[in-house]
Design a protein around this motif. Structure first.
Motif, PDB file in Angstrom:
ATOM      1  N   ARG A   7       0.818  -1.216   0.000  1.00  0.00           N
ATOM      2  CA  ARG A   7       0.000   0.000   0.000  1.00  0.00           C
ATOM      3  C   ARG A   7       0.850   1.263   0.000  1.00  0.00           C
ATOM      4  NH1 ARG A   7      -5.106  -1.708   3.840  1.00  0.00           N
ATOM      5  NH2 ARG A   7      -6.289  -2.630   2.123  1.00  0.00           N
ATOM      6  N   ALA A   8       2.033   1.211   0.586  1.00  0.00           N
ATOM      7  CA  ALA A   8       2.916   2.376   0.618  1.00  0.00           C
ATOM      8  C   ALA A   8       3.478   2.695  -0.767  1.00  0.00           C
ATOM      9  CB  ALA A   8       4.051   2.151   1.605  1.00  0.00           C
ATOM     10  N   ASP A   9       3.807   1.668  -1.557  1.00  0.00           N
ATOM     11  CA  ASP A   9       4.384   1.888  -2.888  1.00  0.00           C
ATOM     12  C   ASP A   9       3.982   0.750  -3.824  1.00  0.00           C
ATOM     13  OD1 ASP A   9       5.822   2.894  -4.970  1.00  0.00           O
ATOM     14  OD2 ASP A   9       7.782   2.472  -4.114  1.00  0.00           O
ATOM     15  N   PRO A  10       2.756   0.783  -4.357  1.00  0.00           N
ATOM     16  CA  PRO A  10       2.279  -0.334  -5.184  1.00  0.00           C
ATOM     17  C   PRO A  10       2.996  -0.475  -6.525  1.00  0.00           C
ATOM     18  CG  PRO A  10       0.617   1.391  -5.066  1.00  0.00           C
ATOM     19  CD  PRO A  10       1.715   1.781  -4.148  1.00  0.00           C
ATOM     20  N   GLU A  11       3.602   0.582  -7.014  1.00  0.00           N
ATOM     21  CA  GLU A  11       4.267   0.531  -8.324  1.00  0.00           C
ATOM     22  C   GLU A  11       5.564  -0.270  -8.308  1.00  0.00           C
ATOM     23  OE1 GLU A  11       3.109   1.723 -11.275  1.00  0.00           O
ATOM     24  OE2 GLU A  11       1.255   2.158 -10.182  1.00  0.00           O
ATOM     25  N   LEU A  37      -5.496  -6.541  -4.276  1.00  0.00           N
ATOM     26  CA  LEU A  37      -4.842  -5.233  -4.185  1.00  0.00           C
ATOM     27  C   LEU A  37      -4.378  -4.738  -5.548  1.00  0.00           C
ATOM     28  CD1 LEU A  37      -2.715  -5.698  -0.946  1.00  0.00           C
ATOM     29  CD2 LEU A  37      -4.609  -4.109  -1.250  1.00  0.00           C
ATOM     30  N   MET A  38      -3.868  -5.655  -6.362  1.00  0.00           N
ATOM     31  CA  MET A  38      -3.365  -5.251  -7.685  1.00  0.00           C
ATOM     32  C   MET A  38      -4.505  -4.934  -8.640  1.00  0.00           C
ATOM     33  SD  MET A  38      -0.275  -7.905  -8.229  1.00  0.00           S
ATOM     34  CE  MET A  38       0.897  -8.194  -6.951  1.00  0.00           C
ATOM     35  N   ALA A  39      -5.603  -5.659  -8.553  1.00  0.00           N
ATOM     36  CA  ALA A  39      -6.702  -5.454  -9.484  1.00  0.00           C
ATOM     37  C   ALA A  39      -7.589  -4.266  -9.103  1.00  0.00           C
ATOM     38  CB  ALA A  39      -7.554  -6.717  -9.570  1.00  0.00           C
ATOM     39  N   GLY A  90      -6.866  -1.897  -6.616  1.00  0.00           N
ATOM     40  CA  GLY A  90      -6.145  -0.740  -6.094  1.00  0.00           C
ATOM     41  C   GLY A  90      -5.783  -0.921  -4.635  1.00  0.00           C
ATOM     42  N   PRO A  91      -4.798  -0.174  -4.160  1.00  0.00           N
ATOM     43  CA  PRO A  91      -4.290  -0.359  -2.797  1.00  0.00           C
ATOM     44  C   PRO A  91      -5.248   0.120  -1.705  1.00  0.00           C
ATOM     45  CG  PRO A  91      -3.128   1.422  -3.883  1.00  0.00           C
ATOM     46  CD  PRO A  91      -4.016   0.799  -4.914  1.00  0.00           C
ATOM     47  N   ASP A  92      -6.319   0.837  -2.061  1.00  0.00           N
ATOM     48  CA  ASP A  92      -7.233   1.351  -1.045  1.00  0.00           C
ATOM     49  C   ASP A  92      -8.433   0.444  -0.795  1.00  0.00           C
ATOM     50  OD1 ASP A  92      -5.621   3.608  -0.805  1.00  0.00           O
ATOM     51  OD2 ASP A  92      -6.663   4.596  -2.461  1.00  0.00           O
ATOM     52  N   VAL A  93      -8.466  -0.737  -1.386  1.00  0.00           N
ATOM     53  CA  VAL A  93      -9.593  -1.653  -1.249  1.00  0.00           C
ATOM     54  C   VAL A  93      -9.680  -2.217   0.165  1.00  0.00           C
ATOM     55  CG1 VAL A  93      -8.384  -3.746  -1.952  1.00  0.00           C
ATOM     56  CG2 VAL A  93     -10.805  -3.540  -2.418  1.00  0.00           C
ATOM     57  N   ASP A  94     -10.907  -2.511   0.612  1.00  0.00           N
ATOM     58  CA  ASP A  94     -11.133  -3.117   1.919  1.00  0.00           C
ATOM     59  C   ASP A  94     -10.851  -4.612   1.823  1.00  0.00           C
ATOM     60  OD1 ASP A  94     -11.924  -3.618   4.516  1.00  0.00           O
ATOM     61  OD2 ASP A  94     -14.053  -3.745   3.983  1.00  0.00           O
ATOM     62  N   LEU A  95      -9.904  -5.108   2.602  1.00  0.00           N
ATOM     63  CA  LEU A  95      -9.491  -6.513   2.524  1.00  0.00           C
ATOM     64  C   LEU A  95     -10.321  -7.439   3.400  1.00  0.00           C
ATOM     65  CD1 LEU A  95      -5.621  -6.181   2.433  1.00  0.00           C
ATOM     66  CD2 LEU A  95      -7.187  -6.634   0.557  1.00  0.00           C
ATOM     67  N   SER A  96     -11.305  -6.915   4.109  1.00  0.00           N
ATOM     68  CA  SER A  96     -12.102  -7.780   4.980  1.00  0.00           C
ATOM     69  C   SER A  96     -12.960  -8.750   4.181  1.00  0.00           C
ATOM     70  CB  SER A  96     -12.987  -6.941   5.893  1.00  0.00           C
ATOM     71  OG  SER A  96     -13.908  -6.180   5.123  1.00  0.00           O
ATOM     72  N   GLU A  97     -13.247  -8.433   2.923  1.00  0.00           N
ATOM     73  CA  GLU A  97     -14.061  -9.323   2.099  1.00  0.00           C
ATOM     74  C   GLU A  97     -13.243 -10.387   1.383  1.00  0.00           C
ATOM     75  OE1 GLU A  97     -14.301  -6.613  -1.915  1.00  0.00           O
ATOM     76  OE2 GLU A  97     -15.597  -6.112  -0.226  1.00  0.00           O
ATOM     77  N   VAL A  98     -11.932 -10.297   1.441  1.00  0.00           N
ATOM     78  CA  VAL A  98     -11.066 -11.250   0.751  1.00  0.00           C
ATOM     79  C   VAL A  98     -10.746 -12.416   1.675  1.00  0.00           C
ATOM     80  CG1 VAL A  98      -8.860 -11.575  -0.410  1.00  0.00           C
ATOM     81  CG2 VAL A  98     -10.025  -9.385  -0.553  1.00  0.00           C
ATOM     82  N   THR A  99     -11.282 -13.588   1.343  1.00  0.00           N
ATOM     83  CA  THR A  99     -10.965 -14.809   2.079  1.00  0.00           C
ATOM     84  C   THR A  99     -10.877 -15.945   1.092  1.00  0.00           C
ATOM     85  OG1 THR A  99     -13.289 -15.342   2.459  1.00  0.00           O
ATOM     86  CG2 THR A  99     -12.177 -14.071   4.175  1.00  0.00           C
ATOM     87  N   GLY A 100     -10.326 -17.047   1.515  1.00  0.00           N
ATOM     88  CA  GLY A 100     -10.236 -18.211   0.650  1.00  0.00           C
ATOM     89  C   GLY A 100     -11.512 -19.033   0.631  1.00  0.00           C
ATOM     90  N   LYS A 101     -12.513 -18.670   1.435  1.00  0.00           N
ATOM     91  CA  LYS A 101     -13.724 -19.468   1.553  1.00  0.00           C
ATOM     92  C   LYS A 101     -14.592 -19.401   0.303  1.00  0.00           C
ATOM     93  CE  LYS A 101     -14.059 -19.218   6.544  1.00  0.00           C
ATOM     94  NZ  LYS A 101     -14.834 -18.775   7.677  1.00  0.00           N
ATOM     95  N   GLU A 102     -14.603 -18.270  -0.401  1.00  0.00           N
ATOM     96  CA  GLU A 102     -15.449 -18.151  -1.583  1.00  0.00           C
ATOM     97  C   GLU A 102     -15.079 -19.192  -2.627  1.00  0.00           C
ATOM     98  OE1 GLU A 102     -13.769 -15.314  -0.551  1.00  0.00           O
ATOM     99  OE2 GLU A 102     -15.419 -14.246   0.407  1.00  0.00           O
ATOM    100  N   GLN A 103     -13.794 -19.399  -2.832  1.00  0.00           N
ATOM    101  CA  GLN A 103     -13.352 -20.364  -3.824  1.00  0.00           C
ATOM    102  C   GLN A 103     -13.696 -21.781  -3.385  1.00  0.00           C
ATOM    103  OE1 GLN A 103      -9.201 -19.720  -4.353  1.00  0.00           O
ATOM    104  NE2 GLN A 103      -9.506 -17.983  -5.709  1.00  0.00           N
ATOM    105  N   MET A 104     -13.578 -22.058  -2.114  1.00  0.00           N
ATOM    106  CA  MET A 104     -13.851 -23.398  -1.622  1.00  0.00           C
ATOM    107  C   MET A 104     -15.338 -23.729  -1.753  1.00  0.00           C
ATOM    108  SD  MET A 104     -10.913 -24.490  -0.784  1.00  0.00           S
ATOM    109  CE  MET A 104     -11.048 -25.840   0.344  1.00  0.00           C
TER     110      MET A 104
END
Length: 103
Positions: free
Chosen positions: A19-23, A72-74, A76-90
């Motif tokens: 998040r500090a330097d995504p580039e 984060l890459m798709a 952007g660095p300001d996205v909320d990561l609370s919705e990202v888990t491995g459970k959706e794929q499972m």
């Protein structure tokens, strides 16, 4: 280059670094089958974070970290990561039944 012993600390510091330097932040995975060791490295050319393991259980955690970085890459660095888990794929994968003998 110092190895971080705690998985949670490695993930938190890696996300902060991105998040500090995504580039200029890079994420590298290296696996040596003969040793059974997995090394994860996140760097921005100023700071380098590394995590090393030989436990098979850590592979699932690595998959979750991949999902975090892909998000984060798709989005952007300001996205909320609370919705990202491995459970959706499972949950979306169908459950396979055994091929044993029918009775």
């Amino acid at each position: 280059m110092v190895y971080i012993a705690s998985w949670d600390e490695f993930v938190d510091r890696s996300v902060q670094l991105f998040r500090a330097d995504p580039e200029s932040t890079r994420y590298v995975m290296k696996y040596r089958h003969c040793d059974g060791k997995l090394v994860l490295k996140v760097t921005d050319n100023k700071e380098c974070l590394k995590f090393k393991t030989d436990q098979a259980q850590e592979a699932k955690k690595m998959e979750k970290l991949n999902n975090i970085f892909f998000t984060l890459m798709a989005r952007g660095p300001d996205v909320d990561l609370s919705e990202v888990t491995g459970k959706e794929q499972m949950e979306t994968q169908p459950v396979k039944k055994g091929r044993g003998r029918k009775q």
